[in-house]
Design a protein around this motif. Structure first.
Motif, PDB file in Angstrom:
ATOM      1  N   ASP A   7       6.155   9.721  -0.352  1.00  0.00           N
ATOM      2  CA  ASP A   7       5.273   8.578  -0.158  1.00  0.00           C
ATOM      3  C   ASP A   7       5.783   7.697   0.969  1.00  0.00           C
ATOM      4  OD1 ASP A   7       6.770   6.046  -1.233  1.00  0.00           O
ATOM      5  OD2 ASP A   7       7.017   7.481  -2.859  1.00  0.00           O
ATOM      6  N   SER A   8       4.864   6.916   1.523  1.00  0.00           N
ATOM      7  CA  SER A   8       5.235   5.893   2.494  1.00  0.00           C
ATOM      8  C   SER A   8       4.659   4.583   1.989  1.00  0.00           C
ATOM      9  CB  SER A   8       4.715   6.231   3.898  1.00  0.00           C
ATOM     10  OG  SER A   8       3.320   6.379   3.884  1.00  0.00           O
ATOM     11  N   ARG A   9       5.309   3.494   2.330  1.00  0.00           N
ATOM     12  CA  ARG A   9       4.898   2.186   1.843  1.00  0.00           C
ATOM     13  C   ARG A   9       4.646   1.238   3.011  1.00  0.00           C
ATOM     14  NH1 ARG A   9       6.703   1.539  -3.804  1.00  0.00           N
ATOM     15  NH2 ARG A   9       7.285   3.640  -4.430  1.00  0.00           N
ATOM     16  N   HIS A  10       3.545   0.531   2.890  1.00  0.00           N
ATOM     17  CA  HIS A  10       3.162  -0.460   3.889  1.00  0.00           C
ATOM     18  C   HIS A  10       3.103  -1.806   3.176  1.00  0.00           C
ATOM     19  CE1 HIS A  10       1.989   2.841   6.566  1.00  0.00           C
ATOM     20  NE2 HIS A  10       1.536   3.409   5.455  1.00  0.00           N
ATOM     21  N   PHE A  11       3.986  -2.716   3.573  1.00  0.00           N
ATOM     22  CA  PHE A  11       4.061  -4.033   2.949  1.00  0.00           C
ATOM     23  C   PHE A  11       3.305  -5.035   3.814  1.00  0.00           C
ATOM     24  CE2 PHE A  11       7.877  -1.699   1.789  1.00  0.00           C
ATOM     25  CZ  PHE A  11       7.858  -1.807   0.409  1.00  0.00           C
ATOM     26  N   PHE A  12       2.625  -5.983   3.173  1.00  0.00           N
ATOM     27  CA  PHE A  12       1.932  -7.017   3.926  1.00  0.00           C
ATOM     28  C   PHE A  12       1.819  -8.290   3.104  1.00  0.00           C
ATOM     29  CE2 PHE A  12      -1.318  -4.767   1.607  1.00  0.00           C
ATOM     30  CZ  PHE A  12      -2.231  -5.733   1.213  1.00  0.00           C
ATOM     31  N   ASP A  13       1.731  -9.400   3.815  1.00  0.00           N
ATOM     32  CA  ASP A  13       1.578 -10.726   3.210  1.00  0.00           C
ATOM     33  C   ASP A  13       0.089 -10.986   3.024  1.00  0.00           C
ATOM     34  OD1 ASP A  13       1.471 -13.399   2.539  1.00  0.00           O
ATOM     35  OD2 ASP A  13       2.525 -14.101   4.326  1.00  0.00           O
ATOM     36  N   ASN A  14      -0.385 -10.993   1.766  1.00  0.00           N
ATOM     37  CA  ASN A  14      -1.818 -11.147   1.558  1.00  0.00           C
ATOM     38  C   ASN A  14      -2.313 -12.586   1.725  1.00  0.00           C
ATOM     39  OD1 ASN A  14      -0.774 -12.036  -0.836  1.00  0.00           O
ATOM     40  ND2 ASN A  14      -1.821 -10.546  -2.119  1.00  0.00           N
ATOM     41  N   LEU A  73      -2.549   2.270  -4.375  1.00  0.00           N
ATOM     42  CA  LEU A  73      -2.009   3.620  -4.213  1.00  0.00           C
ATOM     43  C   LEU A  73      -3.080   4.519  -3.629  1.00  0.00           C
ATOM     44  CD1 LEU A  73      -0.994   2.919  -7.606  1.00  0.00           C
ATOM     45  CD2 LEU A  73       0.733   4.218  -6.401  1.00  0.00           C
ATOM     46  N   PHE A  74      -2.682   5.363  -2.684  1.00  0.00           N
ATOM     47  CA  PHE A  74      -3.592   6.330  -2.058  1.00  0.00           C
ATOM     48  C   PHE A  74      -3.104   7.732  -2.395  1.00  0.00           C
ATOM     49  CE2 PHE A  74      -3.811   2.522   0.517  1.00  0.00           C
ATOM     50  CZ  PHE A  74      -5.169   2.371   0.736  1.00  0.00           C
ATOM     51  N   PHE A  75      -4.006   8.536  -2.978  1.00  0.00           N
ATOM     52  CA  PHE A  75      -3.698   9.915  -3.346  1.00  0.00           C
ATOM     53  C   PHE A  75      -4.518  10.856  -2.475  1.00  0.00           C
ATOM     54  CE2 PHE A  75      -3.132   7.343  -7.161  1.00  0.00           C
ATOM     55  CZ  PHE A  75      -1.872   7.722  -7.562  1.00  0.00           C
ATOM     56  N   PRO A  76      -3.904  11.901  -1.919  1.00  0.00           N
ATOM     57  CA  PRO A  76      -4.682  12.868  -1.122  1.00  0.00           C
ATOM     58  C   PRO A  76      -5.543  13.727  -2.035  1.00  0.00           C
ATOM     59  CG  PRO A  76      -2.433  13.630  -1.346  1.00  0.00           C
ATOM     60  CD  PRO A  76      -2.485  12.263  -1.989  1.00  0.00           C
ATOM     61  N   ARG A  77      -6.559  14.313  -1.454  1.00  0.00           N
ATOM     62  CA  ARG A  77      -7.389  15.261  -2.204  1.00  0.00           C
ATOM     63  C   ARG A  77      -6.549  16.454  -2.600  1.00  0.00           C
ATOM     64  NH1 ARG A  77     -12.370  15.176   1.703  1.00  0.00           N
ATOM     65  NH2 ARG A  77     -13.496  13.441   0.800  1.00  0.00           N
ATOM     66  N   LEU A  78      -6.795  16.941  -3.795  1.00  0.00           N
ATOM     67  CA  LEU A  78      -6.126  18.164  -4.226  1.00  0.00           C
ATOM     68  C   LEU A  78      -6.994  19.351  -3.853  1.00  0.00           C
ATOM     69  CD1 LEU A  78      -4.901  17.072  -7.753  1.00  0.00           C
ATOM     70  CD2 LEU A  78      -3.600  17.156  -5.628  1.00  0.00           C
ATOM     71  N   VAL A  79      -6.360  20.383  -3.353  1.00  0.00           N
ATOM     72  CA  VAL A  79      -7.075  21.573  -2.944  1.00  0.00           C
ATOM     73  C   VAL A  79      -6.683  22.698  -3.893  1.00  0.00           C
ATOM     74  CG1 VAL A  79      -7.474  23.209  -1.077  1.00  0.00           C
ATOM     75  CG2 VAL A  79      -7.090  20.794  -0.565  1.00  0.00           C
ATOM     76  N   GLY A  80      -7.677  23.247  -4.546  1.00  0.00           N
ATOM     77  CA  GLY A  80      -7.418  24.328  -5.487  1.00  0.00           C
ATOM     78  C   GLY A  80      -7.656  25.693  -4.851  1.00  0.00           C
ATOM     79  N   GLY A  81      -7.196  26.714  -5.504  1.00  0.00           N
ATOM     80  CA  GLY A  81      -7.369  28.034  -4.939  1.00  0.00           C
ATOM     81  C   GLY A  81      -8.044  28.896  -5.884  1.00  0.00           C
ATOM     82  N   GLN A  97       0.874  -1.157   0.000  1.00  0.00           N
ATOM     83  CA  GLN A  97       0.000   0.000   0.000  1.00  0.00           C
ATOM     84  C   GLN A  97       0.921   1.219   0.000  1.00  0.00           C
ATOM     85  OE1 GLN A  97      -2.233  -0.972   3.576  1.00  0.00           O
ATOM     86  NE2 GLN A  97      -4.059  -1.331   2.339  1.00  0.00           N
ATOM     87  N   ILE A  98       0.758   2.071  -1.028  1.00  0.00           N
ATOM     88  CA  ILE A  98       1.600   3.251  -1.180  1.00  0.00           C
ATOM     89  C   ILE A  98       0.746   4.486  -0.913  1.00  0.00           C
ATOM     90  CG2 ILE A  98       3.075   4.582  -2.744  1.00  0.00           C
ATOM     91  CD1 ILE A  98       3.434   1.917  -4.316  1.00  0.00           C
ATOM     92  N   VAL A  99       1.174   5.295   0.048  1.00  0.00           N
ATOM     93  CA  VAL A  99       0.428   6.486   0.438  1.00  0.00           C
ATOM     94  C   VAL A  99       1.222   7.715   0.009  1.00  0.00           C
ATOM     95  CG1 VAL A  99      -0.643   7.731   2.344  1.00  0.00           C
ATOM     96  CG2 VAL A  99      -0.489   5.223   2.426  1.00  0.00           C
TER      97      VAL A  99
END
Length: 73
Positions: free
Chosen positions: A12-19, A65-73, A4-6
């Protein structure tokens, strides 16, 4: 090993797991719910440059992959 890539402001940060592990899947689902509750968009990589948005945890996904919300101005 699934990943899981955040993406965030620091890169980014990565969380590895055995599925194949029930405990690891439970933790991965908890993280999925945590990030989507914070407003992150979850996607699964299907191929080079190809992602599909998901709204529920997919235990068979090799890379989420997890993407944060984009904030526009």
């Amino acid at each position: 090993m699934a990943t899981q890539i955040v993406m965030d402001h620091s890169g980014d940060s990565r969380h590895f797991f055995d599925n194949s592990s029930a405990d690891a899947l439970a933790e991965a689902e908890r993280l999925f719910l945590e990030f989507t509750a914070k407003g992150y968009t979850a996607t699964v990589r299907k191929g080079p440059g190809e992602v599909t948005k998901i709204t529920t945890f997919d235990p068979s996904a090799e890379e989420t992959l997890f993407f944060p919300r984009l904030v526009g101005g």
